[in-house]
Write an enzyme that holds these catalytic residues in place. Sequence first.
Site, PDB file in Angstrom:
ATOM      1  N   ILE A  11       0.956  -1.262  -0.118  1.00 13.90           N
ATOM      2  CA  ILE A  11       0.102   0.155   0.004  1.00 13.90           C
ATOM      3  C   ILE A  11       0.717   1.243   0.005  1.00 13.90           C
ATOM      4  CG2 ILE A  11      -0.123   0.169   2.436  1.00 13.90           C
ATOM      5  CD1 ILE A  11      -3.022   0.720   0.011  1.00 13.90           C
ATOM      6  N   SER A  12       2.162   1.088   0.126  1.00 12.71           N
ATOM      7  CA  SER A  12       3.082   2.376   0.328  1.00 12.71           C
ATOM      8  C   SER A  12       3.205   3.203  -0.714  1.00 12.71           C
ATOM      9  CB  SER A  12       4.255   1.753   0.834  1.00 12.71           C
ATOM     10  OG  SER A  12       5.179   2.870   0.463  1.00 12.71           O
ATOM     11  N   PRO A  13       2.945   4.333  -1.157  1.00  8.80           N
ATOM     12  CA  PRO A  13       3.270   4.962  -2.078  1.00  8.80           C
ATOM     13  C   PRO A  13       4.925   5.136  -2.497  1.00  8.80           C
ATOM     14  CG  PRO A  13       2.838   6.724  -0.382  1.00  8.80           C
ATOM     15  CD  PRO A  13       2.640   5.264   0.039  1.00  8.80           C
TER      16      PRO A  13
END
EC number: 5.99.1.4
Length: 199
Positions: A11-13
């Site tokens: 989920i990390s940008p």
Amino acid sequence: MARIDYYFATISPFTYLAGPRFADLVDRHGLDVTYRPLDIMALFPRTGGLPPGERHPSRLAFRAQDLPRQARKAGMELNLKPAHFPTNMAPSSYAVIAAQQTGGGDVAAVIRALSRACWAEEKDIADDQVIRAALEEGGFDPDLADRGMLAGAEEYSRNLEDAVQAGVFGAPFWITEDDQRFWGQDRLEDLDLHLQGKL
């Protein structure tokens, strides 16, 4: 062949922004990568961090400026406020684990497809169809999304514990076989130089 542990959150940008450049490093250096998806929200409180929603406004303001800058620098699309963030990252992480255990495809491509789905395509990476499409893009059987959930859950939990023990405190985070640690997509150049023996 150099070995490296790659701790990341689907989920990390910053995992999204690192994707293409890390794939290039893997190809150029012939790296043997162990992909270790983890629950970044559970990692933060155990290593002195805070989830984005609990951070000081000055940190959030910087993030709002810096993420688009980094995306432009990398030539990547990015929606700063995606429709499905935050979302449950466990199912997509289980799929990555199943893909790595199965072999025969491109695990990095699965990770890139998942992170792109969230940060550029307004898709929910907890959705089964999104996960299946990412597996297929990486050359895996989409039905992996339905298999190995227990093993995936166990390894997902183990990755978190291993990360804490190894000194990981954010994502993306790389640890080389000589225990050199690199945190953040903006440290990929340093990782590259280290792998060349120049740093």
